[in-house]
Design a protein around this motif. Structure first.
Motif, PDB file in Angstrom:
ATOM      1  N   THR A  60       0.465  -1.159   0.149  1.00 28.14           N
ATOM      2  CA  THR A  60      -0.309  -0.048  -0.078  1.00 28.14           C
ATOM      3  C   THR A  60       0.820   1.386   0.088  1.00 28.14           C
ATOM      4  O   THR A  60       1.155   1.251   0.548  1.00 28.14           O
ATOM      5  CB  THR A  60      -1.124   0.230   0.841  1.00 28.14           C
ATOM      6  OG1 THR A  60      -1.694  -1.109   1.001  1.00 28.14           O
ATOM      7  CG2 THR A  60      -1.616   1.396   1.308  1.00 28.14           C
ATOM      8  N   TYR A  61       0.593   2.159  -1.224  1.00 29.71           N
ATOM      9  CA  TYR A  61       1.446   3.302  -0.885  1.00 29.71           C
ATOM     10  C   TYR A  61       0.182   4.554  -1.039  1.00 29.71           C
ATOM     11  O   TYR A  61      -0.652   4.395  -1.605  1.00 29.71           O
ATOM     12  CB  TYR A  61       1.675   3.484  -2.820  1.00 29.71           C
ATOM     13  CG  TYR A  61       2.969   2.642  -2.615  1.00 29.71           C
ATOM     14  CD1 TYR A  61       4.565   2.742  -2.986  1.00 29.71           C
ATOM     15  CD2 TYR A  61       3.139   1.493  -3.081  1.00 29.71           C
ATOM     16  CE1 TYR A  61       5.443   2.091  -2.995  1.00 29.71           C
ATOM     17  CE2 TYR A  61       3.525  -0.295  -3.151  1.00 29.71           C
ATOM     18  CZ  TYR A  61       5.377   1.299  -3.442  1.00 29.71           C
ATOM     19  OH  TYR A  61       6.555   0.276  -3.237  1.00 29.71           O
ATOM     20  N   ASP A  62       0.775   5.123   0.146  1.00 30.28           N
ATOM     21  CA  ASP A  62       0.196   6.450   0.622  1.00 30.28           C
ATOM     22  C   ASP A  62       0.150   7.790  -0.407  1.00 30.28           C
ATOM     23  O   ASP A  62       1.116   7.794  -1.081  1.00 30.28           O
ATOM     24  CB  ASP A  62       0.436   6.969   1.230  1.00 30.28           C
ATOM     25  CG  ASP A  62      -0.227   6.607   2.730  1.00 30.28           C
ATOM     26  OD1 ASP A  62      -1.001   5.497   2.832  1.00 30.28           O
ATOM     27  OD2 ASP A  62       0.087   6.425   3.886  1.00 30.28           O
ATOM     28  N   PRO A 118     -10.790   9.789  10.968  1.00 25.35           N
ATOM     29  CA  PRO A 118      -9.483   9.582  12.298  1.00 25.35           C
ATOM     30  C   PRO A 118      -9.223  11.481  12.824  1.00 25.35           C
ATOM     31  O   PRO A 118      -9.948  12.335  11.895  1.00 25.35           O
ATOM     32  CB  PRO A 118      -8.626   8.927  11.167  1.00 25.35           C
ATOM     33  CG  PRO A 118      -8.991   9.601   9.751  1.00 25.35           C
ATOM     34  CD  PRO A 118     -10.390   9.368  10.281  1.00 25.35           C
ATOM     35  N   VAL A 119      -8.632  11.732  14.401  1.00 23.35           N
ATOM     36  CA  VAL A 119      -8.538  13.082  14.063  1.00 23.35           C
ATOM     37  C   VAL A 119      -7.531  13.725  13.531  1.00 23.35           C
ATOM     38  O   VAL A 119      -7.720  14.629  13.190  1.00 23.35           O
ATOM     39  CB  VAL A 119      -7.878  12.688  15.647  1.00 23.35           C
ATOM     40  CG1 VAL A 119      -7.745  13.805  15.950  1.00 23.35           C
ATOM     41  CG2 VAL A 119      -9.133  12.254  16.446  1.00 23.35           C
ATOM     42  N   HIS A 120      -5.970  13.029  12.965  1.00 26.63           N
ATOM     43  CA  HIS A 120      -5.603  13.077  12.444  1.00 26.63           C
ATOM     44  C   HIS A 120      -5.098  12.205  11.226  1.00 26.63           C
ATOM     45  O   HIS A 120      -4.674  11.042  11.190  1.00 26.63           O
ATOM     46  CB  HIS A 120      -4.211  13.281  12.727  1.00 26.63           C
ATOM     47  CG  HIS A 120      -2.888  13.846  12.043  1.00 26.63           C
ATOM     48  ND1 HIS A 120      -2.624  14.988  11.916  1.00 26.63           N
ATOM     49  CD2 HIS A 120      -1.832  13.168  11.919  1.00 26.63           C
ATOM     50  CE1 HIS A 120      -1.670  15.558  11.184  1.00 26.63           C
ATOM     51  NE2 HIS A 120      -1.200  14.232  11.080  1.00 26.63           N
ATOM     52  N   SER A 121      -5.598  12.839   9.531  1.00 21.77           N
ATOM     53  CA  SER A 121      -5.464  11.647   8.344  1.00 21.77           C
ATOM     54  C   SER A 121      -4.432  12.029   7.729  1.00 21.77           C
ATOM     55  O   SER A 121      -4.974  11.956   6.545  1.00 21.77           O
ATOM     56  CB  SER A 121      -6.707  11.619   8.118  1.00 21.77           C
ATOM     57  OG  SER A 121      -6.738  13.321   7.852  1.00 21.77           O
ATOM     58  N   ALA A 122      -3.717  12.540   8.120  1.00 18.86           N
ATOM     59  CA  ALA A 122      -2.443  12.633   6.959  1.00 18.86           C
ATOM     60  C   ALA A 122      -1.277  12.020   6.340  1.00 18.86           C
ATOM     61  O   ALA A 122      -1.038  10.715   7.427  1.00 18.86           O
ATOM     62  CB  ALA A 122      -1.219  13.941   8.154  1.00 18.86           C
ATOM     63  N   LEU A 123      -1.118  11.993   5.398  1.00 19.65           N
ATOM     64  CA  LEU A 123      -0.652  10.945   4.934  1.00 19.65           C
ATOM     65  C   LEU A 123       0.480  10.516   4.759  1.00 19.65           C
ATOM     66  O   LEU A 123       1.756  11.908   4.625  1.00 19.65           O
ATOM     67  CB  LEU A 123      -0.746  10.411   2.821  1.00 19.65           C
ATOM     68  CG  LEU A 123      -2.691  10.022   3.171  1.00 19.65           C
ATOM     69  CD1 LEU A 123      -3.037  10.737   1.893  1.00 19.65           C
ATOM     70  CD2 LEU A 123      -3.395   9.192   3.845  1.00 19.65           C
ATOM     71  N   ASP A 124       1.730   9.300   4.560  1.00 18.11           N
ATOM     72  CA  ASP A 124       2.452   9.075   4.762  1.00 18.11           C
ATOM     73  C   ASP A 124       3.537   8.930   3.599  1.00 18.11           C
ATOM     74  O   ASP A 124       2.974   8.083   2.689  1.00 18.11           O
ATOM     75  CB  ASP A 124       3.591   7.694   6.306  1.00 18.11           C
ATOM     76  CG  ASP A 124       5.074   8.118   6.055  1.00 18.11           C
ATOM     77  OD1 ASP A 124       5.726   8.382   5.784  1.00 18.11           O
ATOM     78  OD2 ASP A 124       5.385   7.130   6.878  1.00 18.11           O
ATOM     79  N   LEU A 125       4.219  10.032   2.981  1.00 20.42           N
ATOM     80  CA  LEU A 125       4.277  10.032   1.761  1.00 20.42           C
ATOM     81  C   LEU A 125       5.922   8.931   1.945  1.00 20.42           C
ATOM     82  O   LEU A 125       6.481   8.746   0.749  1.00 20.42           O
ATOM     83  CB  LEU A 125       4.547  10.913   0.808  1.00 20.42           C
ATOM     84  CG  LEU A 125       3.233  11.468   1.271  1.00 20.42           C
ATOM     85  CD1 LEU A 125       3.464  13.357  -0.157  1.00 20.42           C
ATOM     86  CD2 LEU A 125       2.817  10.910  -0.165  1.00 20.42           C
ATOM     87  N   SER A 126       6.459   8.561   2.760  1.00 28.81           N
ATOM     88  CA  SER A 126       8.280   7.798   2.760  1.00 28.81           C
ATOM     89  C   SER A 126       8.408   7.034   2.123  1.00 28.81           C
ATOM     90  O   SER A 126       9.273   6.985   0.970  1.00 28.81           O
ATOM     91  CB  SER A 126       8.180   8.357   3.914  1.00 28.81           C
ATOM     92  OG  SER A 126       7.991   6.931   4.629  1.00 28.81           O
ATOM     93  N   LYS A 127       7.081   5.965   2.079  1.00 31.27           N
ATOM     94  CA  LYS A 127       7.107   4.648   1.398  1.00 31.27           C
ATOM     95  C   LYS A 127       7.374   5.102  -1.065  1.00 31.27           C
ATOM     96  O   LYS A 127       8.187   4.102  -0.727  1.00 31.27           O
ATOM     97  CB  LYS A 127       6.473   3.472   1.350  1.00 31.27           C
ATOM     98  CG  LYS A 127       5.882   1.950   0.795  1.00 31.27           C
ATOM     99  CD  LYS A 127       5.096   1.157   0.555  1.00 31.27           C
ATOM    100  CE  LYS A 127       5.094  -0.023   0.422  1.00 31.27           C
ATOM    101  NZ  LYS A 127       4.162  -0.649   0.958  1.00 31.27           N
ATOM    102  N   LEU A 128       6.474   5.583  -1.283  1.00 29.66           N
ATOM    103  CA  LEU A 128       6.262   6.433  -2.456  1.00 29.66           C
ATOM    104  C   LEU A 128       7.697   6.683  -3.051  1.00 29.66           C
ATOM    105  O   LEU A 128       8.053   6.646  -4.014  1.00 29.66           O
ATOM    106  CB  LEU A 128       5.124   7.172  -2.426  1.00 29.66           C
ATOM    107  CG  LEU A 128       4.545   7.773  -3.808  1.00 29.66           C
ATOM    108  CD1 LEU A 128       4.554   6.885  -4.843  1.00 29.66           C
ATOM    109  CD2 LEU A 128       3.571   9.100  -3.913  1.00 29.66           C
TER     110      LEU A 128
END
Length: 103
Positions: free
Chosen positions: A22-24, A72-82
């Protein structure tokens, strides 16, 4: 997130045979609330961003009937894998500015 940016990320992941998973995928840059994003759009489009009023999830759904999906209270995505796969998403604020210039 602009469709062309998301499509470019998908084609990159597929084309480079990046590891399965899964990639954000969202515009990079500062994390903002939905109200902040709406305010930026309204301000850039017609100068009335100050009219955007944030509403909490609790207030938004206060009068709803039936079940409500939890948010979610905080729904920022983590782009590190991409980014590890070699793809960097463009900054969403810069992309918004470029898009609005075309209107």
């Amino acid at each position: 997130t602009f469709t062309r940016d998301m499509a470019a990320a998908i084609f990159h992941v597929l084309g480079t045979h990046a590891p399965y998973g899964t990639y954000d995928c969202t515009g990079s840059g500062a994390v903002k609330s939905w109200a902040d994003i709406a305010r930026a759009v309204f301000e850039a489009a017609n100068g009335n961003g100050g009219r955007v009023v944030p509403v909490s999830t609790a207030d938004y759904y206060a009068g709803a009937e039936g079940p409500i999906a939890p948010r979610p209270v905080h729904s920022a995505l983590d782009l590190s894998k991409l980014e590890t796969s070699g793809f960097r998403m463009p900054d969403w604020e810069e992309e918004l500015g470029e898009y609005l210039k075309t209107l």
